[in-house]
Design an enzyme around this catalytic site. Structure first.
Site, mmCIF file in Angstrom:
data_model
loop_
_atom_site.group_PDB
_atom_site.id
_atom_site.type_symbol
_atom_site.label_atom_id
_atom_site.label_comp_id
_atom_site.label_asym_id
_atom_site.label_seq_id
_atom_site.Cartn_x
_atom_site.Cartn_y
_atom_site.Cartn_z
ATOM 1 N N LYS A 65 -34.150 28.689 -5.511
ATOM 2 C CA LYS A 65 -35.250 28.811 -4.545
ATOM 3 C C LYS A 65 -35.891 30.212 -4.470
ATOM 4 O O LYS A 65 -35.833 30.896 -3.449
ATOM 5 C CB LYS A 65 -34.764 28.398 -3.151
ATOM 6 C CG LYS A 65 -34.223 26.973 -3.133
ATOM 7 C CD LYS A 65 -33.933 26.483 -1.728
ATOM 8 C CE LYS A 65 -33.470 25.054 -1.719
ATOM 9 N NZ LYS A 65 -32.193 24.763 -2.334
ATOM 10 N N ASP A 112 -29.754 12.124 -5.036
ATOM 11 C CA ASP A 112 -31.024 11.965 -4.317
ATOM 12 C C ASP A 112 -32.239 12.186 -5.204
ATOM 13 O O ASP A 112 -33.312 12.500 -4.711
ATOM 14 C CB ASP A 112 -31.070 12.920 -3.121
ATOM 15 C CG ASP A 112 -30.897 14.363 -3.546
ATOM 16 O OD1 ASP A 112 -30.519 14.616 -4.701
ATOM 17 O OD2 ASP A 112 -31.144 15.240 -2.716
ATOM 18 N N ASP A 154 -37.499 14.200 -6.322
ATOM 19 C CA ASP A 154 -36.320 14.122 -5.461
ATOM 20 C C ASP A 154 -36.804 13.649 -4.098
ATOM 21 O O ASP A 154 -37.986 13.759 -3.784
ATOM 22 C CB ASP A 154 -35.573 15.456 -5.387
ATOM 23 C CG ASP A 154 -36.208 16.464 -4.468
ATOM 24 O OD1 ASP A 154 -35.483 17.283 -3.903
ATOM 25 O OD2 ASP A 154 -37.446 16.451 -4.328
#
Ligand code: GTP
Length: 362
Positions: A160, A109, A219
């Protein structure tokens, strides 16, 4: 070098459009993302690609008949209803990848303009178990973030992090070169996350390296990203496109039209509009900053601004579709309805009343 394309995720953040197509088949300026990836692999002289998929994705890809661009393609399928995660999917493809040479892994992706030979060179020079392509962004908190030592070794890799806790602005760009020894680090037969389980272990063992590149990277994890990448690529490619549209239509470039598009009088298209194959647009319509997927009809006096409209959608007359709205495939919107802002509509729903606040219609 062989390439493994990770393509078996569910794209939950791209609903409702991902309810009816896998992420890698999302069209970007009217060409499926997977096609862009195949073209880039061929340009980098890679001859063999393995697609790590789930059953549903494999069926979709085969139905789509994407041009292979001279690549030899094989499929490695996750067990039904048991996704293996990014690491598990690599382990599953172990036999197809073999143990002779390092191989390339791409998140399906992402759109990354980088030279695969250069990342391979760093990987071999450093004798790394894994080398991650790293890209600098202003807000790294949505991604895996790396802290590099002087010799390109990754000292720390955090998935993250909070923005203030990110050790750098260098993020995992979703492109890796892995050595066959990676298979030892991935347990067999269960879901394994490459980013959360394998990379931290490699960092401890000083076997993880980074390759920083500054080419174009994006992305398409979220719908905002999807609109944005269409916009950026429209800006760089679409001006070269030739199309025939009636003289009473106003085109504000950049725009892209696929085959079979028809547009009525006094309609304004653009800037930044992508119209898929056989899209029919009526008279006095205004479409800007939007992506309209194939087979959709937008009737007279309607408008779409900052929205994504799925395949075979029927939009009545005098409809207004505002910023951040997303309509799934086969949705019907009745005449004079307004969808003000961030309204998301699941596939095949019929909308007969206006929706003036952000909402998901399921
Ligand atoms: P979200 O649900 O929106 O987070 O999407 P995702 O799971 O598809 O994407 P994520 O960014 O987490 O995954 C990165 C890449 O790995 C994508 O190209 C996915 O298609 C792929 N991927 C993720 N999970 C799996 C899996 O379990 N099996 C396989 N074969 N590929 C996966």
């Amino acid at each position: 070098m062989k390439a493994l394309i990770l393509a078996g995720g569910f794209g939950t953040r791209l609903r409702p459009l991902s309810c009816t197509r896998p992420k890698i088949l999302f069209p970007i300026v009217n060409k499926p993302l997977l096609q862009w990836t195949f073209e880039r692999l061929t340009k980098n002289k890679i001859e063999e690609a393995i697609l790590a998929v789930n059953l549903q994705t494999e069926v979709f890809i085969k139905q789509h008949r994407i041009s292979r661009c001279e690549l030899h393609i094989a499929y490695s399928r996750d067990p039904v209803k048991k996704p293996l995660g990014t690491g598990g999917a690599i382990k599953k493809a172990e036999k197809l990848l073999g143990h002779d040479t390092s191989f390339l892994v791409l998140n399906g992706d992402i759109f990354a303009d980088l030279n695969y030979r250069e990342i391979l060179k760093i990987h071999e020079e450093k004798n790394a178990a894994a080398t991650i392509a790293l890209h600098e962004v202003s807000d790294p908190s949505r991604y895996g973030v790396a802290e590099l030592a002087n010799d390109n070794r990754i000292k720390k890799f955090i998935e993250k992090p909070l923005r203030e806790e990110a050790p750098s602005n260098l993020i995992n760009a979703g492109v890796y070169v892995l050595s066959p020894e990676i298979f030892k680090y991935i347990p067999k037969g269960r879901k394994v996350s490459l980013e959360r389980e394998v990379f931290p272990k490699l960092t401890e063992e000083k076997k993880l390296y980074g390759y920083v590149f500054d080419g174009f990277w994006m992305d398409i994890g979220k719908l905002e990203d999807y609109l944005k990448i269409n916009k950026i690529l429209l800006g760089s490619f679409a001006n070269q496109q030739k199309y025939k549209i009636g003289s009473k239509v106003k085109i504000k470039k950049p725009v892209a039209f696929d085959k079979g598009v028809s547009i009525g009088e006094k309609t304004v298209i653009g800037p930044y509009a992508v119209l898929g194959r056989n899209v029919i647009v009526g008279k006095n319509v205004h479409i800007q900053n939007s992506v309209i997927l194939p087979g959709t009809t937008i009737s007279d006096f309607s408008s779409a601004n900052g929205s994504v409209i799925g395949e075979n959608v029927i939009i009545g007359k005098g409809v207004k579709i505002g910023e951040g709205c997303v309509l799934g495939d086969h949705v019907k919107v009745r005449d004079n309805v307004s969808l003000a802002r961030r309204v998301s509509v699941c596939p095949a729903k019929e909308i007969s009343e206006s929706v003036l606040t952000p909402k998901s219609i399921i």
